[in-house]
Design a protein around this motif. Structure first.
Motif, PDB file in Angstrom:
ATOM      1  N   LEU A 276     -10.135  36.106  -4.130  1.00 23.55           N
ATOM      2  CA  LEU A 276      -9.588  37.086  -5.067  1.00 23.55           C
ATOM      3  C   LEU A 276     -10.256  36.948  -6.427  1.00 23.55           C
ATOM      4  O   LEU A 276     -10.397  35.837  -6.950  1.00 23.55           O
ATOM      5  CB  LEU A 276      -8.074  36.889  -5.232  1.00 23.55           C
ATOM      6  CG  LEU A 276      -7.203  37.034  -3.980  1.00 23.55           C
ATOM      7  CD1 LEU A 276      -5.762  36.651  -4.310  1.00 23.55           C
ATOM      8  CD2 LEU A 276      -7.260  38.453  -3.453  1.00 23.55           C
ATOM      9  N   CYS A 277     -10.673  38.075  -6.996  1.00 23.06           N
ATOM     10  CA  CYS A 277     -11.181  38.102  -8.368  1.00 23.06           C
ATOM     11  C   CYS A 277     -10.007  38.424  -9.295  1.00 23.06           C
ATOM     12  O   CYS A 277      -9.371  39.473  -9.154  1.00 23.06           O
ATOM     13  CB  CYS A 277     -12.269  39.154  -8.509  1.00 23.06           C
ATOM     14  SG  CYS A 277     -13.771  38.756  -7.602  1.00 23.06           S
ATOM     15  N   VAL A 278      -9.726  37.548 -10.234  1.00 24.39           N
ATOM     16  CA  VAL A 278      -8.514  37.642 -11.050  1.00 24.39           C
ATOM     17  C   VAL A 278      -8.869  37.762 -12.530  1.00 24.39           C
ATOM     18  O   VAL A 278      -9.771  37.090 -13.027  1.00 24.39           O
ATOM     19  CB  VAL A 278      -7.618  36.395 -10.830  1.00 24.39           C
ATOM     20  CG1 VAL A 278      -6.413  36.426 -11.744  1.00 24.39           C
ATOM     21  CG2 VAL A 278      -7.179  36.315  -9.373  1.00 24.39           C
ATOM     22  N   ASP A 279      -8.155  38.623 -13.221  1.00 18.58           N
ATOM     23  CA  ASP A 279      -8.280  38.710 -14.677  1.00 18.58           C
ATOM     24  C   ASP A 279      -7.117  39.537 -15.206  1.00 18.58           C
ATOM     25  O   ASP A 279      -6.377  40.158 -14.432  1.00 18.58           O
ATOM     26  CB  ASP A 279      -9.605  39.352 -15.088  1.00 18.58           C
ATOM     27  CG  ASP A 279      -9.991  38.979 -16.523  1.00 18.58           C
ATOM     28  OD1 ASP A 279      -9.240  38.230 -17.169  1.00 18.58           O
ATOM     29  OD2 ASP A 279     -11.032  39.455 -16.994  1.00 18.58           O
TER      30      ASP A 279
ATOM     31  N   LEU B  75     -11.999  33.435 -11.721  1.00 16.51           N
ATOM     32  CA  LEU B  75     -11.414  33.849 -12.993  1.00 16.51           C
ATOM     33  C   LEU B  75     -12.204  33.260 -14.157  1.00 16.51           C
ATOM     34  O   LEU B  75     -13.060  32.388 -13.954  1.00 16.51           O
ATOM     35  CB  LEU B  75      -9.951  33.476 -13.079  1.00 16.51           C
ATOM     36  CG  LEU B  75      -9.531  32.009 -13.119  1.00 16.51           C
ATOM     37  CD1 LEU B  75      -8.041  31.912 -13.432  1.00 16.51           C
ATOM     38  CD2 LEU B  75      -9.779  31.297 -11.791  1.00 16.51           C
ATOM     39  N   ASP B  76     -11.920  33.749 -15.376  1.00 15.93           N
ATOM     40  CA  ASP B  76     -12.676  33.297 -16.542  1.00 15.93           C
ATOM     41  C   ASP B  76     -12.028  32.060 -17.158  1.00 15.93           C
ATOM     42  O   ASP B  76     -11.071  31.495 -16.617  1.00 15.93           O
ATOM     43  CB  ASP B  76     -12.822  34.421 -17.568  1.00 15.93           C
ATOM     44  CG  ASP B  76     -11.480  34.900 -18.119  1.00 15.93           C
ATOM     45  OD1 ASP B  76     -10.503  34.133 -18.044  1.00 15.93           O
ATOM     46  OD2 ASP B  76     -11.416  36.033 -18.630  1.00 15.93           O
ATOM     47  N   ASN B  77     -12.538  31.663 -18.316  1.00 16.24           N
ATOM     48  CA  ASN B  77     -12.120  30.406 -18.941  1.00 16.24           C
ATOM     49  C   ASN B  77     -11.043  30.591 -20.012  1.00 16.24           C
ATOM     50  O   ASN B  77     -10.916  29.764 -20.915  1.00 16.24           O
ATOM     51  CB  ASN B  77     -13.353  29.730 -19.569  1.00 16.24           C
ATOM     52  CG  ASN B  77     -14.389  29.334 -18.534  1.00 16.24           C
ATOM     53  OD1 ASN B  77     -14.355  28.238 -17.998  1.00 16.24           O
ATOM     54  ND2 ASN B  77     -15.333  30.231 -18.255  1.00 16.24           N
ATOM     55  N   TYR B  78     -10.274  31.665 -19.914  1.00 10.80           N
ATOM     56  CA  TYR B  78      -9.221  31.914 -20.894  1.00 10.80           C
ATOM     57  C   TYR B  78      -8.223  30.755 -20.896  1.00 10.80           C
ATOM     58  O   TYR B  78      -7.897  30.183 -19.844  1.00 10.80           O
ATOM     59  CB  TYR B  78      -8.513  33.228 -20.569  1.00 10.80           C
ATOM     60  CG  TYR B  78      -7.610  33.729 -21.656  1.00 10.80           C
ATOM     61  CD1 TYR B  78      -8.053  33.885 -22.960  1.00 10.80           C
ATOM     62  CD2 TYR B  78      -6.285  34.068 -21.385  1.00 10.80           C
ATOM     63  CE1 TYR B  78      -7.233  34.352 -23.958  1.00 10.80           C
ATOM     64  CE2 TYR B  78      -5.436  34.543 -22.374  1.00 10.80           C
ATOM     65  CZ  TYR B  78      -5.915  34.677 -23.658  1.00 10.80           C
ATOM     66  OH  TYR B  78      -5.099  35.135 -24.650  1.00 10.80           O
TER      67      TYR B  78
END
Length: 363
Positions: free
Chosen positions: A176-179, A261-264
């Motif tokens: 899953l691509c999550v953002d 996911l990104d590094n938020y």
């Protein structure tokens, strides 16, 4: 077994020829075609076969053979394009080079970039001539794009990890691509939108009334394109944990879950880490910093923005939420995946080539 290909008649470059060819390759203002031909001659001069040079430069063997023979026959002059029949040229190669150098290395006194009018005034040529030169060399001074190269020390490892999930996903697992798309505004125009009529596009007032914001958490299944979404007023770690719980509930129990996911910061809080320890089937894969292009859900967010949010009119956050949920449900009726095709090596080679080009330009 690959054969090395036919040998090329040997030729020793003079120091002067080598210096000119190296200059054409490295100079930022050299036309790409001439730079490529110079690389062909330099590679062949090192004793490589036509097939080897073709493979190293990513071009056809016929192209390599053509320009090597032209150089053998006519030297450096052979690398220029053949003259074409018709009216004799009024603009010389020196004129063309002058325009290119000015375009790339100078700026007009009263502007940030050149126009055909300002360049014509400085060079004494016509605007149409300037336009033709710019088109021939793919120059567009009026255009500008943004970029940012990642400085993540684990850039290579993260690219290989994420791209590996796209191209070769693990068995018995869901990728899953999550953002989260935050600060989605509910906007109401100050006056009614005027509908499109023949000869006149839809019209809307330039100003609007803000009615609040919402945040959409989304997880797109790489294999099918189906999206799991959840709307929240804020996008803190608390909301992210709730979204993880929603994913855990909707994904079948027998499957591992790999999240890209990104590094938020909300993705890495102690509370989230504790939740992940209690749910061992979840595995997080972080994209490199400043590399949102590596997360396919960003492409889905672009679809949502372009087709729904950009021209949407909502008088309240509740109305905006209904519109987003309706659009999401419609998408999931006929989902379509965004297919990733580039390998990690292709991406890294392209980034490396771009960095070398920047370095060679002297900027």
């Amino acid at each position: 077994m690959n054969r090395p290909g036919p040998k090329i008649p040997p030729l020793s470059l003079t120091d002067a020829q080598g210096a000119v060819l190296e200059g054409w390759v490295r100079r930022r203002t050299t036309a790409q075609a001439l730079a490529q031909r110079s690389r062909i001659v330099l590679e062949c001069a090192e004793g490589h076969s036509i097939r080897e040079v073709s493979r190293r430069l990513g071009i056809t063997a016929d192209t390599v053979g053509t320009w090597w023979r032209r150089f053998l026959e006519r030297g450096l002059d052979g690398l220029s394009d053949e003259p074409r029949p018709g009216v004799p040229r009024k603009i010389t190669d020196a004129d063309v080079e002058r325009v290119i150098v000015k375009t790339l290395e100078e700026k007009p006194k009263n502007a940030t970039h050149w126009s055909t009018r300002s360049m014509a005034a400085v060079t004494g040529m016509s605007q149409s001539a300037i336009s033709r030169i710019w088109r021939a060399f793919a120059l567009a001074p009026h255009r500008s794009q943004t970029f940012k190269l990642s400085t993540d020390p684990l850039f290579i490892d993260k690219v290989r990890d994420v791209v590996g999930l796209y191209l070769d996903p693990p068995e018995k697992a869901l990728v899953l691509c999550v953002d989260e798309k935050s600060q989605i505004q509910a906007l109401d125009r100050s006056q009614p939108v005027l509908p499109m009529v023949p000869g006149v596009p839809e019209r809307r007032s330039h100003d609007y009334v803000r009615a609040g914001t919402t945040t959409l958490f989304a997880a797109m299944e790489v294999a099918t394109g189906k999206v799991i979404g959840s709307l929240h007023r804020r996008h803190r770690a608390v909301e992210f944990k709730k979204f993880l719980a929603k994913l855990n509930k909707e994904v079948p129990v027998g499957l591992d879950v790999h999240l890209i996911l990104d590094n938020y910061v909300t993705h890495k809080t102690p509370a989230v880490k504790q939740w992940l320890l209690a749910h061992s089937r979840f595995h997080l894969h972080f994209t490199p910093t400043s590399s949102s292009w590596l997360n396919l859900v960003e492409r889905w967010f672009a679809e949502l923005t372009q087709k729904k949010l950009k021209r949407g009119v909502d008088r309240s956050v509740q109305a905006l939420a209904r519109d987003i949920r309706a659009w999401l449900a419609d998408w999931n009726d006929q989902p379509r995946p965004f297919v990733w095709t580039k390998t990690a090596d292709e991406i890294l080679d392209k980034v490396a080539a771009y960095c070398r080009r920047i370095s060679d330009s002297g900027h």
